[in-house]
Scaffold this active site. Structure first.
Site, PDB file in Angstrom:
ATOM      1  N   GLY A   1      18.118  47.775  32.542  1.00 30.00           N
ATOM      2  CA  GLY A   1      18.112  46.316  32.556  1.00 30.00           C
ATOM      3  C   GLY A   1      16.698  45.772  32.651  1.00 30.00           C
TER       4      GLY A   1
ATOM      5  CD  GLU B   1      14.376  54.287  35.260  1.00 26.81           C
ATOM      6  OE1 GLU B   1      15.213  54.083  36.167  1.00 26.81           O
ATOM      7  OE2 GLU B   1      14.118  53.447  34.373  1.00 26.81           O
TER       8      GLU B   1
ATOM      9  CE  LYS C   1      14.433  49.134  31.510  1.00 29.03           C
ATOM     10  NZ  LYS C   1      13.255  48.836  32.349  1.00 29.03           N
TER      11      LYS C   1
ATOM     12  CG  ASP D   1      12.110  52.352  31.680  1.00 27.02           C
ATOM     13  OD1 ASP D   1      12.420  51.659  32.662  1.00 27.02           O
ATOM     14  OD2 ASP D   1      11.829  51.835  30.581  1.00 27.02           O
TER      15      ASP D   1
ATOM     16  CG  ASP E   1      12.588  52.976  37.767  1.00 22.24           C
ATOM     17  OD1 ASP E   1      12.959  51.960  37.150  1.00 22.24           O
ATOM     18  OD2 ASP E   1      11.610  53.676  37.394  1.00 22.24           O
TER      19      ASP E   1
ATOM     20  CE  LYS F   1      13.294  49.276  39.823  1.00 22.33           C
ATOM     21  NZ  LYS F   1      12.803  49.629  38.490  1.00 22.33           N
TER      22      LYS F   1
ATOM     23  CE  LYS G   1      16.159  51.313  37.953  1.00 21.73           C
ATOM     24  NZ  LYS G   1      16.098  51.128  36.486  1.00 21.73           N
TER      25      LYS G   1
ATOM     26  CB  SER H   1      18.309  48.315  39.280  1.00 21.89           C
ATOM     27  OG  SER H   1      16.953  48.533  39.588  1.00 21.89           O
TER      28      SER H   1
HETATM   29  O1  164 Z   1      18.053  44.358  35.200  1.00 20.18           O
HETATM   30  C1  164 Z   1      18.124  45.091  36.194  1.00 20.18           C
HETATM   31  O2  164 Z   1      18.851  44.902  37.171  1.00 20.18           O
HETATM   32  C2  164 Z   1      17.178  46.299  36.248  1.00 20.18           C
HETATM   33  C3  164 Z   1      15.857  45.830  36.719  1.00 20.18           C
HETATM   34  C4  164 Z   1      14.880  46.980  36.736  1.00 20.18           C
HETATM   35  O3  164 Z   1      15.126  47.998  37.350  1.00 20.18           O
HETATM   36  C5  164 Z   1      13.655  46.820  36.008  1.00 20.18           C
HETATM   37  C6  164 Z   1      13.438  45.681  35.311  1.00 20.18           C
HETATM   38  C7  164 Z   1      12.234  45.492  34.571  1.00 20.18           C
HETATM   39  C8  164 Z   1      11.276  46.433  34.613  1.00 20.18           C
HETATM   40  C9  164 Z   1      11.293  47.325  35.710  1.00 20.18           C
HETATM   41  O4  164 Z   1      10.838  46.610  36.812  1.00 20.18           O
HETATM   42  C10 164 Z   1      12.641  47.879  36.106  1.00 20.18           C
HETATM   43  C11 164 Z   1      12.925  49.167  35.347  1.00 20.18           C
HETATM   44  O5  164 Z   1      11.984  49.941  35.187  1.00 20.18           O
HETATM   45  O6  164 Z   1      14.053  49.465  34.968  1.00 20.18           O
HETATM   46 MG    MG Z   2      12.732  51.877  34.841  1.00 17.47          MG
END
Ligand code: 164
Ligand code: MG
Length: 368
Positions: free
Chosen positions: A291, A214, A263, A239, A189, A164, A162, A136
């Protein structure tokens, strides 16, 4: 197994690089580790994946610390348990606070697997020897920084990228990524940054052959996601709208999305995560493990749950080295060729480096 001692560690670990999403930027990770010990002194470990600020979810590290200290630890301490599923029932009277509940739930699952001499993956019913992983990438000010990170991670073998997005950093960003990397498995996402008023922008994303979009809309929403999915070719992945088995059941019935980002913290622990997994398997809903910028302990739990069959898509469990100068587990999590080997040792299958952990512990509390 008797939960004879519980230790809470408030952790402050600085990530190698800042991580930016539609709701903010993190680099200092303030989170909680929990340790449960039985009478023989065997330790089970869990991670409360909160952040310092309640930007992703209503919980935050200080609120979860209080929730653990005041309500959840007293419920669990000195309890005789036959199975970790009992923890979910123990905690049921107290509403939500899923990240805090999940930390203790996960620690008891780890202890249970260790005392039975099996891996956490096996205890959960997972059979995979290796899991497919993606990565991500946070929002970048300069598109060239994002493009070079996509190149770097693709060359490292990650099975999907992934990125953002947020209003103003969406269609053009994805267009440039797609122009440079026409064939990579790619997803976005949005972290709830859009509303149905943005439907035209979201429909423009349909042209880029994305694996999924996402959480485009409000956290907790199911109805508007169902309306939006009818207008999109691209699968919606949920999510922040899925906090329980019930949410997943209703989302599937409404058609709110075609993929779920699991998660473990968000749903309150491994017991609930397994229930949702089994539902999605019955309903042919694809899943992957998201994550929360975890330390190695949280990553180990994510690897174990991803070993279950219906985790059909690459998740966010990238290498420890992507986040940390030095992780707090031995060995560290390593993704090679887009795969992480599922440990077959007892419990989480990694040794917790307590000496390294304590270097980052800003507060510790023991309950006996
Ligand atoms: O742990 C990773 O590498 C994924 C991190 C990540 O995409 C996220 C972490 C925490 C909250 C969000 O910001 C985002 C998510 O939405 O998945
Ligand atoms: Mg997410």
């Amino acid at each position: 197994m008797k939960i004879d001692e519980i230790n809470l560690y408030k952790m402050n670990m600085k990530m190698k690089n800042p991580f930016t999403t539609s709701f903010g930027t993190q680099q200092e990770r303030l989170f909680i580790l929990v340790e449960v010990k039985n009478e023989e002194g065997i330790s089970g470990w869990g991670e409360c994946v909160t952040a310092e600020l309640p930007l992703y979810i209503e919980e935050f590290t200080d609120s979860s610390w209080l929730m653990l200290e005041k309500f959840l630890v007293p419920l669990l301490l000195k309890k005789e348990l036959d199975h970790p599923d009992e923890v979910h029932e123990l905690f049921r009277p107290y509403k939500r606070n899923h990240l805090a509940k999940s930390a203790l739930d996960g620690a008891v699952w780890d202890l249970y697997a260790k005392t039975n001499g099996i891996s956490l993956a096996e205890a959960l019913g997972g059979e995979k020897r290796a899991i497919d992983v993606g990565v991500s990438l946070g929002i970048k000010d300069d598109i060239e920084d994002l493009l070079s990170e996509v190149k770097e991670k693709t060359e490292e073998g990650y099975k999907r990228i992934k990125i953002k997005i947020k209003p103003g950093k969406d269609v053009e960003v994805v267009r440039q990524v797609r122009e440079r990397f026409p064939d990579i498995p790619l997803m976005v996402d949005a972290n709830s940054a859009y509303t149905l008023d943005d439907i035209d922008v979201l429909k423009e994303l349909d042209q880029f052959n994305l694996m999924m979009i996402e959480q485009p809309l409000t956290a907790g929403d199911l109805i508007d996601h169902a309306k939006l999915q009818k207008h999109l070719e691209t699968a919606i992945c949920l999510d922040e709208s899925i906090h329980s088995y019930e949410d997943a059941r209703q989302a599937i019935e409404l058609g709110s999305g075609r993929i779920i980002n699991m998660k473990v913290g968000r749903v309150g622990g491994l017991t609930e995560a397994k229930k949702i997994h089994d539902l999605c398997q019955r309903e042919n809903i694809d899943m992957w493990c998201g994550g929360m910028l975890e330390s190695g302990i949280g990553r180990a739990h994510n690897i174990a749950i991803t070993a279950l069959a219906n985790f059909t898509l690459p998740g966010d469990t990238a290498s420890s080295s992507r986040y940390w100068e030095k992780d707090i587990i031995k060995p560290e999590v390593v993704a090679a060729g887009g795969q992480v080997q599922v440990p077959d040792g007892p419990g989480i299958g990694y040794e917790v480096d307590v000496e390294e952990l304590l270097k980052h512990a800003v507060e510790k509390k023991q309950f006996v």
